[in-house]
Scaffold this active site. Structure first.
Site, mmCIF file in Angstrom:
data_model
loop_
_atom_site.group_PDB
_atom_site.id
_atom_site.type_symbol
_atom_site.label_atom_id
_atom_site.label_comp_id
_atom_site.label_asym_id
_atom_site.label_seq_id
_atom_site.Cartn_x
_atom_site.Cartn_y
_atom_site.Cartn_z
ATOM 1 N N GLY A 77 -7.078 0.821 4.019
ATOM 2 C CA GLY A 77 -8.624 1.303 4.027
ATOM 3 C C GLY A 77 -8.703 1.841 2.627
ATOM 4 N N ILE B 110 -21.686 11.711 -5.473
ATOM 5 C CA ILE B 110 -20.748 12.458 -4.644
ATOM 6 C C ILE B 110 -21.313 14.258 -4.401
ATOM 7 N N GLU C 148 0.741 -1.083 -0.090
ATOM 8 C CA GLU C 148 0.127 0.069 -0.025
ATOM 9 C C GLU C 148 0.952 1.350 -0.046
ATOM 10 N N LYS C 149 0.524 2.298 -0.873
ATOM 11 C CA LYS C 149 1.524 3.444 -0.970
ATOM 12 C C LYS C 149 1.058 4.724 -0.129
ATOM 13 N N ARG C 150 -0.414 4.584 0.366
ATOM 14 C CA ARG C 150 -0.952 5.596 1.505
ATOM 15 C C ARG C 150 -0.145 5.091 2.789
ATOM 16 N N VAL D 232 -20.414 22.744 -18.067
ATOM 17 C CA VAL D 232 -19.557 23.721 -17.326
ATOM 18 C C VAL D 232 -18.414 23.786 -18.684
ATOM 19 N N HIS E 75 -44.228 -4.218 13.951
ATOM 20 C CA HIS E 75 -44.965 -3.164 13.724
ATOM 21 C C HIS E 75 -44.597 -2.147 15.146
ATOM 22 N N GLY F 136 -17.425 11.912 -11.716
ATOM 23 C CA GLY F 136 -17.198 10.578 -11.681
ATOM 24 C C GLY F 136 -15.770 10.114 -11.350
HETATM 25 P P1 FAD Z 1 -9.602 1.916 -3.004
HETATM 26 O O1 FAD Z 1 -10.301 1.948 -2.134
HETATM 27 O O2 FAD Z 1 -9.583 3.102 -4.253
HETATM 28 O O3 FAD Z 1 -8.269 1.540 -2.517
HETATM 29 C C1 FAD Z 1 -7.127 1.213 -3.642
HETATM 30 C C2 FAD Z 1 -5.746 1.561 -2.779
HETATM 31 O O4 FAD Z 1 -4.764 1.230 -3.616
HETATM 32 C C3 FAD Z 1 -5.544 2.973 -2.349
HETATM 33 O O5 FAD Z 1 -5.239 2.947 -0.890
HETATM 34 C C4 FAD Z 1 -4.195 3.266 -3.080
HETATM 35 O O6 FAD Z 1 -3.429 3.972 -2.329
HETATM 36 C C5 FAD Z 1 -3.789 2.084 -3.349
HETATM 37 N N1 FAD Z 1 -2.838 1.783 -4.540
HETATM 38 C C6 FAD Z 1 -3.064 2.342 -5.785
HETATM 39 N N2 FAD Z 1 -2.147 2.240 -6.639
HETATM 40 C C7 FAD Z 1 -1.268 1.404 -5.871
HETATM 41 C C8 FAD Z 1 0.228 0.835 -6.077
HETATM 42 N N3 FAD Z 1 0.820 0.961 -7.477
HETATM 43 N N4 FAD Z 1 0.959 0.422 -5.069
HETATM 44 C C9 FAD Z 1 0.362 0.578 -3.880
HETATM 45 N N5 FAD Z 1 -0.739 0.572 -3.622
HETATM 46 C C10 FAD Z 1 -1.422 1.397 -4.612
HETATM 47 N N6 FAD Z 1 -18.675 3.489 -2.059
HETATM 48 C C11 FAD Z 1 -19.609 2.864 -1.058
HETATM 49 O O7 FAD Z 1 -20.003 1.856 -1.323
HETATM 50 N N7 FAD Z 1 -20.512 3.558 -0.225
HETATM 51 C C12 FAD Z 1 -20.217 4.766 0.134
HETATM 52 O O8 FAD Z 1 -20.627 5.567 0.939
HETATM 53 C C13 FAD Z 1 -19.124 5.516 -0.770
HETATM 54 N N8 FAD Z 1 -18.765 6.726 -0.480
HETATM 55 C C14 FAD Z 1 -17.733 7.273 -1.073
HETATM 56 C C15 FAD Z 1 -17.622 8.865 -0.886
HETATM 57 C C16 FAD Z 1 -16.464 9.234 -1.740
HETATM 58 C C17 FAD Z 1 -16.108 10.869 -1.408
HETATM 59 C C18 FAD Z 1 -15.854 8.588 -2.790
HETATM 60 C C19 FAD Z 1 -14.566 9.307 -3.504
HETATM 61 C C20 FAD Z 1 -16.094 7.319 -2.974
HETATM 62 C C21 FAD Z 1 -16.962 6.642 -2.140
HETATM 63 N N9 FAD Z 1 -17.181 5.221 -2.352
HETATM 64 C C22 FAD Z 1 -18.403 4.582 -1.841
HETATM 65 C C23 FAD Z 1 -16.789 4.399 -3.363
HETATM 66 C C24 FAD Z 1 -15.520 3.542 -2.818
HETATM 67 O O9 FAD Z 1 -14.640 4.396 -1.813
HETATM 68 C C25 FAD Z 1 -14.934 2.574 -3.763
HETATM 69 O O10 FAD Z 1 -15.871 1.982 -4.466
HETATM 70 C C26 FAD Z 1 -14.126 1.751 -2.927
HETATM 71 O O11 FAD Z 1 -13.014 2.433 -2.251
HETATM 72 C C27 FAD Z 1 -13.280 0.951 -3.942
HETATM 73 O O12 FAD Z 1 -12.263 0.130 -3.214
HETATM 74 P P2 FAD Z 1 -11.000 -0.474 -3.978
HETATM 75 O O13 FAD Z 1 -10.664 -1.496 -2.948
HETATM 76 O O14 FAD Z 1 -11.255 -1.311 -5.220
HETATM 77 O O15 FAD Z 1 -10.072 0.892 -4.279
HETATM 78 P P1 NAI Z 2 -21.346 9.763 -10.462
HETATM 79 O O1 NAI Z 2 -20.954 8.797 -11.777
HETATM 80 O O2 NAI Z 2 -22.079 9.115 -9.649
HETATM 81 O O3 NAI Z 2 -22.106 11.180 -11.130
HETATM 82 C C1 NAI Z 2 -21.232 12.000 -11.856
HETATM 83 C C2 NAI Z 2 -22.421 12.830 -12.371
HETATM 84 O O4 NAI Z 2 -21.861 14.049 -13.088
HETATM 85 C C3 NAI Z 2 -23.211 12.254 -13.631
HETATM 86 O O5 NAI Z 2 -24.695 12.942 -13.091
HETATM 87 C C4 NAI Z 2 -22.977 12.830 -14.723
HETATM 88 O O6 NAI Z 2 -23.928 12.865 -15.716
HETATM 89 C C5 NAI Z 2 -22.431 14.192 -14.518
HETATM 90 N N1 NAI Z 2 -21.477 14.753 -15.250
HETATM 91 C C6 NAI Z 2 -20.452 14.234 -16.033
HETATM 92 N N2 NAI Z 2 -19.738 15.161 -16.692
HETATM 93 C C7 NAI Z 2 -20.319 16.278 -16.490
HETATM 94 C C8 NAI Z 2 -20.329 17.586 -16.986
HETATM 95 N N3 NAI Z 2 -18.954 17.967 -17.887
HETATM 96 N N4 NAI Z 2 -20.842 18.559 -16.275
HETATM 97 C C9 NAI Z 2 -21.877 18.282 -15.431
HETATM 98 N N5 NAI Z 2 -22.074 17.044 -15.272
HETATM 99 C C10 NAI Z 2 -21.536 16.210 -15.686
HETATM 100 O O7 NAI Z 2 -20.038 10.252 -9.931
HETATM 101 P P2 NAI Z 2 -19.543 10.941 -8.413
HETATM 102 O O8 NAI Z 2 -20.422 11.509 -8.170
HETATM 103 O O9 NAI Z 2 -18.209 11.687 -8.703
HETATM 104 O O10 NAI Z 2 -19.203 9.636 -7.833
HETATM 105 C C11 NAI Z 2 -18.061 8.700 -8.259
HETATM 106 C C12 NAI Z 2 -18.158 7.320 -7.788
HETATM 107 O O11 NAI Z 2 -18.152 7.386 -6.554
HETATM 108 C C13 NAI Z 2 -19.663 6.737 -8.051
HETATM 109 O O12 NAI Z 2 -19.361 5.916 -9.279
HETATM 110 C C14 NAI Z 2 -20.042 6.218 -6.913
HETATM 111 O O13 NAI Z 2 -20.289 4.912 -7.189
HETATM 112 C C15 NAI Z 2 -18.983 6.109 -6.011
HETATM 113 N N6 NAI Z 2 -19.566 6.761 -4.482
HETATM 114 C C16 NAI Z 2 -20.406 6.165 -3.946
HETATM 115 C C17 NAI Z 2 -21.242 6.544 -3.055
HETATM 116 C C18 NAI Z 2 -22.188 5.754 -2.246
HETATM 117 O O14 NAI Z 2 -22.267 4.663 -2.661
HETATM 118 N N7 NAI Z 2 -22.949 6.396 -1.262
HETATM 119 C C19 NAI Z 2 -20.911 7.994 -2.323
HETATM 120 C C20 NAI Z 2 -19.879 8.735 -3.219
HETATM 121 C C21 NAI Z 2 -19.211 8.050 -4.242
#
Ligand code: FAD
Ligand code: NAI
Length: 467
Positions: free
Chosen positions: A39, A185, A33-35, A238, A446, A273
Site C-alpha cells: 500500500g 500536509i 516491496e521492502k515495507r 525558518v 434538490h 514537500g
Molecule cells: P508510494 O505510495 O510512496 O509507494 C512506494 C513503495 O515503494 C513504498 O511502499 C516503498 O516502501 C516501496 N519501495 C521504495 N523503494 C523500494 C525498493 N528499492 N524495493 C522495494 N520497495 C521499494 N495523495 C492523495 O491522492 N490523497 C491524499 O489524501 C494523500 N494524503 C497524503 C498524506 C500524507 C501524510 C502523505 C505523506 C502523502 C499523501 N498523499 C496523498 C500522497 C500519496 O501518498 C502519494 O502520491 C502516493 O502514495 C504515491 O504512490 P506511489 O505508488 O508512487 O508511491
Molecule cells: P506541498 O508542496 O503541498 O507544500 C509545501 C509547502 O511548504 C509549500 O507551500 C512551500 O511553499 C512551503 N515551503 C517550502 N520550503 C519552505 C521553507 N523552507 N519554509 C517554509 N515553507 C516552505 O508539500 P507537502 O504539504 O509536504 O505535501 C507533499 C506532497 O504530498 C504534496 O505534493 C501533495 O501532493 C501530497 N499530499 C497530498 C494530499 C492530498 O491529496 N490531500 C495530502 C497530503 C500530501
C-alpha cells in the site's frame, strides 16, 4: 531464477494497481516491496491514516462545538487519543490487508525485500537478513514513490521535530505545534491537532497558502482556517530549529531578509514537500536518467531511456497524488499488454481534506491569465445553497472557469463541505469536453450541495437563479 513478464518495484497505489491490471491482462507479474505491508506511503503513512485522523478529529470538534446548536447535549466530550490512534491503525490495517488479498486474488507473486535493478530484465531482491534472489523479467516498472523533503540543518527525530509520519503518531496533543509549510500536509495535519486542542502556527515561505491552487481559493481558505484558530506567518522562512529540554526553538525571519525571531513549540512539523525516492535501486548502474529534481525521466508511455524499464507515480514528474499514480499504473500495464493506456493530465482532481474541504480540477485563474486564455468565471457561494443552509455548512464557494469562446469548462475550484466529492462530477464533465452550459442544463437533485456546482455553471452565463 524465476521468470516474469513484469516485475513491479514498490506496492504503493502506483505499483499494486499496475500489478493487478497487468495480471488481469494475462501478464505473469511479480511485485517487490521492502515495507512489511503493501500500500506504500498512501495506505501506511499517508492518505489513509491522515484521513482517519481527520475524520475522528472532525467528529470530536463537531461533538465539542456544534452539537449544542443542534440541540444535542452530550456533556463535554473527552479525548481518548490512544483509542483514536487505534481507530487510525485499524483503518490502515484494513486497507493494507485488502491490498494483500487483491494481489493474491489476481495471482500476483509477492517478494519482500529491497528491489535493485541488476540490469535490463533482472531485479535482485535483497531481504533484511541480507539474503538475495534474482528475478528475470521482460519488463520492470519502478514505482518506488517519494520521501520527505529535508529542511537543511534541521534533523527530523520524529518525536519533537516530526515529518508527516511522526505527526500521525503523536501520543499526546502538543500544547504548541509549529508547522513549517502551508501546503497540503501542513494544513491537513495542522487541522487535526488544532481540533484536538493544540495551538497551531503555520510558517510559510511564500505569501500565500496552498501555492499552485487558485489564488482566490487560497485567500478564502486561509481566512476560514484563521477563524478556526490556526495562525499563519506568511512570507517567512525558518533558518534553524534548536532542540531544548522541552520542545524546540524555531528561528524565523522574513523571506525577503530582516530581523530574526524565535518561536517556541512543543512539536515542529516539517512539511515542505516530498522528493522522489530512488535510493538503493541501482539506477546509475543501468544508466536510467533522472532530472534535476531526481525524478526518473520517462516518455509519455512511461518508458525510461533504458529498454524494458518503466516508471510511474511519485517517482516521476507530475502531481504527487495517489490517484495519479494509480491511473499511471493502469496505463503502463495496458501499454505493456499491447493496449492504448493513457492518462489525461488536464483532468486530475486535487483535494485537501480539511474542514471545509478544498477541491480543484483543471486550470486556475492565474494560469489562464498567464497563458492569455480568455475565460468567463461563474461563482456561487454556499451561503445561497439550501442544503448548506440546512446543514449549517455555508462557508466557501464554487467557481467554474469556462473558455470565453467555446464555453468549454477549463477549471473548477471549490472551497466547501464535501468539496472532494463535488469535484468528481466536474472531472467527468471535463473528461467528456463539457461546456458550462452542459453542466448548467443537467438536472441536479434538490436539496444537495451539487446544486452549487450547477449554479456556478449558470453564473458563467450570468444567469444563476439563487443569487
Ligand atoms: P508510494 O505510495 O510512496 O509507494 C512506494 C513503495 O515503494 C513504498 O511502499 C516503498 O516502501 C516501496 N519501495 C521504495 N523503494 C523500494 C525498493 N528499492 N524495493 C522495494 N520497495 C521499494 N495523495 C492523495 O491522492 N490523497 C491524499 O489524501 C494523500 N494524503 C497524503 C498524506 C500524507 C501524510 C502523505 C505523506 C502523502 C499523501 N498523499 C496523498 C500522497 C500519496 O501518498 C502519494 O502520491 C502516493 O502514495 C504515491 O504512490 P506511489 O505508488 O508512487 O508511491
Ligand atoms: P506541498 O508542496 O503541498 O507544500 C509545501 C509547502 O511548504 C509549500 O507551500 C512551500 O511553499 C512551503 N515551503 C517550502 N520550503 C519552505 C521553507 N523552507 N519554509 C517554509 N515553507 C516552505 O508539500 P507537502 O504539504 O509536504 O505535501 C507533499 C506532497 O504530498 C504534496 O505534493 C501533495 O501532493 C501530497 N499530499 C497530498 C494530499 C492530498 O491529496 N490531500 C495530502 C497530503 C500530501
Amino acid at each position: 531464477m524465476s521468470s516474469y513478464d513484469l516485475v513491479v518495484i514498490g506496492t504503493g497505489p502506483g505499483g499494486y494497481v499496475c500489478a493487478i491490471r497487468a495480471a488481469q491482462l494475462g501478464l505473469r507479474t511479480a511485485v517487490v516491496e521492502k515495507r512489511a505491508t503493501h500500500g506504500g506511503t498512501c495506505l501506511n503513512v499517508g492518505c489513509i491514516p491522515s484521513k482517519a485522523l481527520l475524520h475522528a478529529s472532525e467528529a470530536f470538534e463537531e461533538a465539542t462545538k456544534h452539537f449544542p446548536a443542534l440541540g444535542i447535549d452530550v456533556g463535554t466530550p473527552k479525548l481518548d487519543l490512544k483509542t483514536m490512534q487505534g481507530f487510525k491503525a485499524e483503518a490502515v490495517a484494513g486497507n493494507t490487508k485488502g491490498v494483500e488479498f487483491l494481489l493474491k486474488k489476481n495471482k500476483v507473486e509477492t517478494f519482500h525485500g529491497t528491489g535493485r535493478i541488476a540490469g535490463a530484465g533482472r531485479v535482485e531482491v535483497i531481504s533484511e537478513d541480507g539474503g538475495n534472489r534474482m528475478l528475470e523479467t521482460k519488463n520492470i516498472v519502478v514505482a518506488t514513490g517519494s520521501d520527505v523533503t529535508p529542511l537543511p540543518g534541521v534533523t527530523i527525530d520524529e518525536t519533537v521535530v516530526v515529518s508527516s509520519t511522526g505527526a500521525l503518531e503523536l501520543d499526546r496533543v502538543p500544547k504548541r505545534l509549529l508547522v513549517i509549510g502551508a501546503g497540503v500536509i501542513g494544513l491537513e495535519l495542522g487541522s487535526v491537532w488544532r481540533r484536538l486542542g493544540a495551538e497551531v502556527t503555520v510558517v510559510e515561505y511564500l505569501d500565500r497558502v496552498l501555492p499552485g491552487m487558485d489564488g482566490e481559493v487560497g485567500k478564502q481558505f486561509q481566512r476560514i482556517l484563521e477563524k478556526q484558530g490556526i495562525a499563519f506567518r506568511l512570507s517567512t522562512k525558518v533558518t534553524g530549529v534548536e532542540l531544548g529540554k522541552k520542545g524546540a526553538a524555531v528561528t524565523v525571519e522574513p523571506a525577503a531578509g530582516g530581523e530574526s525571531e524565535k518561536l517556541s513549540a512543543d512539536v515542529v512539523l516539517v512539511a515542505i514537500g516530498r522528493v522522489p525516492y530512488t535510493a538503493g535501486l541501482g539506477l546509475e548502474g543501468v544508466g536510467v536518467q533522472v532530472d534535476a529534481k531526481g525524478r526518473i525521466q520517462t516518455d509519455n508511455h512511461y518508458a525510461t531511456n533504458v529498454t524494458g524499464i518503466y516508471a510511474i507515480g511519485d517517482v516521476i514528474a507530475g502531481p504527487m497524488l495517489a490517484h495519479k499514480a494509480e491511473d499511471e499504473g493502469v496505463a503502463v500495464a495496458e501499454l505493456l499488454a499491447g493496449q492504448s493506456g493513457h492518462v489525461n493530465y488536464a483532468v486530475i482532481p486535487n483535494v485537501v481534506y480539511t474542514y471545509p474541504e478544498v477541491a480543484s480540477v483543471g486550470r486556475t485563474e492565474e494560469e489562464l491569465k498567464k497563458d492569455g486564455i480568455a475565460y468567463n468565471a461563474g461563482k456561487f457561494p454556499f451561503t445561497a445553497n439550501g442544503r448548506a443552509k440546512a446543514n449549517g455548512t455555508t462557508e466557501g464557494f464554487v467557481k467554474v472557469l469556462a473558455d470565453a469562446k467555446s464555453d468549454r469548462v477549463l477549471g473548477v475550484h471549490i472551497v466547501g463541505a464535501d468539496a472532494g466529492n463535488l469535484i468528481a462530477e466536474v472531472a467527468v464533465a471535463m473528461e467528456f469536453g463539457a461546456s458550462a452550459e452542459d453542466i448548467a442544463r443537467t438536472c441536479h437533485a434538490h436539496p444537495t450541495l451539487t446544486e452549487a456546482v450547477k449554479e456556478a455553471a449558470l453564473a458563467v452565463g450570468k444567469r444563476a437563479i439563487h443569487v
